[in-house]
Design a protein around this motif. Structure first.
Motif, PDB file in Angstrom:
ATOM      1  N   GLY A 267      -4.126   3.417  -7.715  1.00 20.17           N
ATOM      2  CA  GLY A 267      -3.275   2.950  -6.624  1.00 20.17           C
ATOM      3  C   GLY A 267      -3.583   1.519  -6.228  1.00 20.17           C
ATOM      4  N   SER A 268      -4.863   1.197  -6.106  1.00 25.44           N
ATOM      5  CA  SER A 268      -5.252  -0.174  -5.747  1.00 25.44           C
ATOM      6  C   SER A 268      -4.837  -1.164  -6.833  1.00 25.44           C
ATOM      7  CB  SER A 268      -6.762  -0.246  -5.518  1.00 25.44           C
ATOM      8  OG  SER A 268      -7.150   0.556  -4.420  1.00 25.44           O
TER       9      SER A 268
ATOM     10  N   PHE B 118       6.770  11.661  -7.910  1.00 24.73           N
ATOM     11  CA  PHE B 118       6.661  10.208  -7.742  1.00 24.73           C
ATOM     12  C   PHE B 118       8.033   9.546  -7.788  1.00 24.73           C
ATOM     13  CE2 PHE B 118       2.311  10.523 -10.037  1.00 24.73           C
ATOM     14  CZ  PHE B 118       1.774  11.124  -8.913  1.00 24.73           C
ATOM     15  N   LEU B 119       8.855   9.975  -8.722  1.00 21.64           N
ATOM     16  CA  LEU B 119      10.180   9.362  -8.873  1.00 21.64           C
ATOM     17  C   LEU B 119      11.054   9.617  -7.651  1.00 21.64           C
ATOM     18  CD1 LEU B 119      10.924  10.104 -12.650  1.00 21.64           C
ATOM     19  CD2 LEU B 119      10.291   7.912 -11.608  1.00 21.64           C
TER      20      LEU B 119
ATOM     21  N   ALA C  21       6.213   2.394  -2.913  1.00 24.32           N
ATOM     22  CA  ALA C  21       6.454   3.806  -2.636  1.00 24.32           C
ATOM     23  C   ALA C  21       5.851   4.691  -3.726  1.00 24.32           C
ATOM     24  CB  ALA C  21       7.956   4.055  -2.514  1.00 24.32           C
ATOM     25  N   LEU C  22       5.857   4.200  -4.939  1.00 20.28           N
ATOM     26  CA  LEU C  22       5.212   4.932  -6.030  1.00 20.28           C
ATOM     27  C   LEU C  22       3.711   5.047  -5.777  1.00 20.28           C
ATOM     28  CD1 LEU C  22       5.475   6.245  -8.843  1.00 20.28           C
ATOM     29  CD2 LEU C  22       5.119   3.970  -9.835  1.00 20.28           C
ATOM     30  N   VAL C  23       3.102   3.968  -5.288  1.00 23.26           N
ATOM     31  CA  VAL C  23       1.670   4.002  -4.957  1.00 23.26           C
ATOM     32  C   VAL C  23       1.416   4.988  -3.822  1.00 23.26           C
ATOM     33  CG1 VAL C  23      -0.268   2.648  -4.067  1.00 23.26           C
ATOM     34  CG2 VAL C  23       1.249   1.673  -5.801  1.00 23.26           C
ATOM     35  N   ILE C  24       2.285   4.985  -2.815  1.00 22.42           N
ATOM     36  CA  ILE C  24       2.146   5.951  -1.719  1.00 22.42           C
ATOM     37  C   ILE C  24       2.246   7.375  -2.249  1.00 22.42           C
ATOM     38  CG2 ILE C  24       3.315   6.864   0.330  1.00 22.42           C
ATOM     39  CD1 ILE C  24       3.948   3.992   1.127  1.00 22.42           C
TER      40      ILE C  24
ATOM     41  N   ASN D 259      -0.439   0.770   6.392  1.00 22.14           N
ATOM     42  CA  ASN D 259      -0.412  -0.466   7.185  1.00 22.14           C
ATOM     43  C   ASN D 259       0.023  -1.657   6.340  1.00 22.14           C
ATOM     44  OD1 ASN D 259      -1.226   0.784   9.569  1.00 22.14           O
ATOM     45  ND2 ASN D 259      -3.401   0.490   9.134  1.00 22.14           N
ATOM     46  N   LEU D 260      -0.397  -1.684   5.091  1.00 25.33           N
ATOM     47  CA  LEU D 260       0.076  -2.738   4.183  1.00 25.33           C
ATOM     48  C   LEU D 260       1.585  -2.630   3.973  1.00 25.33           C
ATOM     49  CD1 LEU D 260      -2.703  -2.721   1.408  1.00 25.33           C
ATOM     50  CD2 LEU D 260      -2.380  -4.417   3.229  1.00 25.33           C
ATOM     51  N   PHE D 261       2.066  -1.404   3.893  1.00 18.53           N
ATOM     52  CA  PHE D 261       3.504  -1.160   3.733  1.00 18.53           C
ATOM     53  C   PHE D 261       4.278  -1.714   4.930  1.00 18.53           C
ATOM     54  CE2 PHE D 261       7.287   1.589   4.004  1.00 18.53           C
ATOM     55  CZ  PHE D 261       7.784   1.485   2.713  1.00 18.53           C
TER      56      PHE D 261
END
Length: 384
Positions: free
Chosen positions: A308-309, A228-229, A272-275, A372-374
């Motif tokens: 994530g949400s 993640f990092l 990016a962490l959520v991704i 798509n949100l990104f």
């Protein structure tokens, strides 16, 4: 007398088949060569064959076929080359993982646009070429990172992502190595030539982090927190900070954070962490099979989707709060409704995922929506 040698095929009637004449030059064996480009030689050879067999009707059929084969050879000659080029282009595009390329391209363009909007009096259109070089270098770096990951994930990808070119058998490992080394070398050369030592060092850091993420003995993707990092650092901080720094340097300005750029850097780093967290949702089956430890395999798909949400909703709420708290730095009329709308879309997509009982197709759709949100955040960023 046989009409075909041991190295050529015959039709049931004893005549040469049309498939033998797919190219402009047709050869039998060393003692009997035929050229579709040489009408006289071709006709003479065929007539001789027909004469020795005493088949005058076959002579007429062969002469007619000679003309047809010659014209087809001339017309079909370039087709195989163009087909191979198109096929190789498709392999390379799939190898580059287009959804990551779009994120990289949108991010770099948005940050350059923001830097120019903040300093309109310094705009020099010749800098467009430098910005283009920078974009190519970023795409090369992106290609290296996703490519090296595919090389070392062939077994997992055959389960999770069988459409990727190496896993599908469309691209050899040797060709993949050539591509990733080409991307790394080309990208590093562009950055070193155009952007100075500091940006070059940041670029090298990104390549290094992408390498230890995938390559043994490090292979830090096996460890959720480290993975993640790395993703958050490369796609969040390094991209945004590096592009903005390079753009200000090209304008002849020292680096200085602006409120919008500081916002997008923090926002996208958390995004990016959520991704990084949700990217493993569609891959649970393969990760379990190959004993790759992820939060999705440990905590379950439903829990990670909620996590994530929840993080993204907190991100959107923070964006709205920042717009309310710092009206002098942001356009409220843009920041508040846009982030409210994106948050509503996220809530709806999470509800759809719950209704679909977390099927593989629903999970993939949810993950695509997050990307798509990104993209949407970068599209609206120059306006905030």
């Amino acid at each position: 007398m046989a009409l075909c040698s041991t190295s050529s095929r015959c039709s049931p009637t004893g005549l040469f088949t049309p498939s033998q004449f797919g190219h402009s030059s047709v050869k039998v064996n060393s003692s009997n060569k035929l050229s579709a480009n040489s009408t006289l030689s071709f006709s003479s050879s065929l007539n001789s064959v027909c004469y020795s067999n005493g088949h005058s009707n076959q002579r007429r059929r062969i002469s007619s076929f000679k003309i047809q084969a010659s014209s087809q050879a001339g017309a079909a000659g370039p087709a195989p080359l163009s087909g191979k080029i198109s096929e190789f282009r498709d392999k390379c595009w799939r190898f580059l993982r287009p959804h990551t390329i779009r994120g990289t391209a949108l991010g770099s363009v948005a940050l350059v646009a923001r830097a120019l909007l903040e300093n309109p009096n310094l705009i020099n259109w010749w800098l467009t070429f430098k910005a283009f070089y920078g974009l190519i270098a970023l795409i090369c770096g992106n290609g290296y990172i996703v490519g090296i990951n595919q090389i070392y994930d062939i077994g997992i990808d055959k389960v999770n992502k069988p459409y990727l070119p190496i896993a599908a058998g469309d691209l050899s490992v040797q060709s993949a190595w050539f591509l990733v080394l080409f991307f790394a070398t080309c990208g590093l050369a562009i950055v070193a030539w155009n952007f100075g030592p500091f940006i070059t060092s940041l670029y090298c850091l990104g390549l290094f982090l992408g390498t230890i993420y995938s390559v043994p003995p490090f292979r830090l993707k096996r460890f959720p927190i480290a993975a993640f990092l790395i993703i958050a650092t490369v796609r969040g901080f390094l991209l945004n900070f590096g592009v903005y720094y390079a753009t200000r340097a090209a304008l002849g300005l020292p680096f200085q954070w602006s409120s919008p750029v500081a916002f997008i850097t923090c926002f996208v780093t958390l995004f990016a962490l959520v991704i990084a967290i949700t990217k493993d949702l569609p891959d649970v089956e393969g990760d379990r099979k190959f004993q790759i430890s992820t939060l999705a395999t440990k905590l379950g798909v439903r829990n990670i989707a909620f996590l994530g949400s929840g993080l993204l909703l907190a991100n959107y709420l923070a964006a709205i709060f920042v717009a309310l708290y710092m009206p002098q730095a942001f356009r409220r009329i843009v920041m508040i409704p846009i982030h409210g709308l994106l948050a509503s879309g996220l809530i709806f997509q999470s509800w759809v995922l719950e209704q679909e009982k977390y099927t593989k197709e629903a999970i993939s759709q949810y993950y695509r929506f997050i990307w798509n949100l990104f993209y949407a955040e970068y599209l609206f960023f120059p306006l905030i």
